[in-house]
Design an enzyme around this catalytic site. Structure first.
Site, PDB file in Angstrom:
ATOM      1  N   TYR A  83       0.543  -1.140   0.204  1.00 53.05           N
ATOM      2  CA  TYR A  83      -0.490   0.161  -0.057  1.00 53.05           C
ATOM      3  C   TYR A  83       0.847   1.025  -0.499  1.00 53.05           C
ATOM      4  O   TYR A  83       0.477   2.134  -1.141  1.00 53.05           O
ATOM      5  CB  TYR A  83      -0.631   0.435   1.010  1.00 53.05           C
ATOM      6  N   LYS A 107       1.156   3.997  -2.750  1.00 48.60           N
ATOM      7  CA  LYS A 107       0.793   5.153  -2.307  1.00 48.60           C
ATOM      8  C   LYS A 107       2.488   6.100  -2.749  1.00 48.60           C
ATOM      9  O   LYS A 107       1.879   7.642  -3.402  1.00 48.60           O
ATOM     10  CB  LYS A 107      -0.313   5.854  -0.747  1.00 48.60           C
TER      11      LYS A 107
END
Ligand SMILES: NC(=O)c1ccc[n+]([C@@H]2O[C@H](COP(=O)([O-])OP(=O)(O)OC[C@H]3O[C@@H](n4cnc5c(N)ncnc54)[C@H](OP(=O)(O)O)[C@@H]3O)[C@@H](O)[C@H]2O)c1
Length: 242
Positions: free
Chosen positions: A141, A145
């Site tokens: 993640y 990002k």
């Protein structure tokens, strides 16, 4: 950028931060397209609801055709459950990159001509403090990002000529279903006040958008950006205080 009288489209309006964006944009006097993969779950009165999966090109194109009056695009929707890059399920790793990077890019490519036709307008991408550090148990993640942050900087430069403002929201821990599930799964005992209220975060973001800011950071975003000046390390979840 004045949101009163604008026309906004929000991705992932059915829950969490996207639902808070949808509600606050309406309160500020915008017309709002509230979009979701399962539109029947959108429960905010007074919006136009559209079905939208940001990782499905046909769905993205249909939304851009249906919402030709948009001048504010809020790219909020994304998977937050990537897991670890090495030990995690590779499908989850791909999915987190698909939605955060490729899904956001598909939305920007489809809506850039719409925004240009409507005077330039603005895009707000919901990034994360994880973009500037990494997160134990969710490094995929964090990497997705980081890619979305690079994307945001790239499109800002490319869209300047058509007068489109590009704002990055860089928040940390916020009280949503997915954050609470992550905390439970990893045994994090977060003190009272450690999590942003989604409504407060969205007010901060939209104040920044209206003021023409390029990046809007909450307290975690500020902390993570400062870490960039030193050696790379994980975001210290154990040190979170309320
Ligand atoms: N909560 C936090 O602590 C936090 C911190 C920093 C940044 N953020 C960012 O804030 C944004 C929202 O997070 P959240 O906590 O509100 O997450 P959430 O509660 O998990 O909600 C995610 C939303 O995105 C939608 N979505 C996921 N993949 C999609 C796709 N392919 N097409 C369309 N919609 C899709 C989900 O729809 P379904 O209901 O159909 O799954 C849901 O509406 C994300 O970009 C996240 O990275 C969150």
């Amino acid at each position: 950028m004045n949101l009163h009288g604008s026309t906004a489209l929000v991705t992932g309006s059915n829950r969490g931060i996207g639902r808070a964006f949808t509600t606050e944009l309406l309160r500020r006097g915008a017309k709002v397209y509230a979009t979701a993969r399962r539109p029947e779950l959108v429960d905010v009165p007074g919006v136009e609801v559209l079905r939208l999966d940001i990782t499905d090109q046909a769905s993205v194109e249909a939304a851009a055709a249906a919402a030709g009056d948009v001048d504010v695009l809020i790219n909020n929707a994304a998977s937050t459950a990537g897991g670890d890059l090495l030990g995690g399920d590779l499908r989850a790793v791909r999915e987190v990159v698909d939605s955060n990077f490729w899904g956001t890019l598909a939305m920007v490519r489809a809506f850039a001509p719409v925004l240009a036709r409507n005077g330039g307008g603005a895009i707000l991408n919901v990034l994360s403090a994880a973009a500037w550090t990494t997160v134990e148990g969710n490094s995929a993640y964090a990497a997705a990002k980081s890619a979305q942050w690079g994307l945001t900087n790239g499109i800002r430069a490319e869209l300047a000529a058509q007068g489109t403002q590009v704002t990055a929201l860089v928040p940390g821990l916020t009280a949503t279903e997915s954050m609470e599930a992550f905390a439970r799964e990893h045994g994090l005992d977060l003190p009272e006040g450690a999590l942003n209220d989604p409504a407060d975060l969205v007010r901060l973001a939209l104040d920044g958008l209206e003021a023409g800011e390029v990046e809007v950071l909450d307290r975690y975003g500020v902390q993570a950006k400062a870490l960039l000046a030193g050696p790379p390390r994980s975001f210290d979840l154990s040190g979170i205080s309320g």
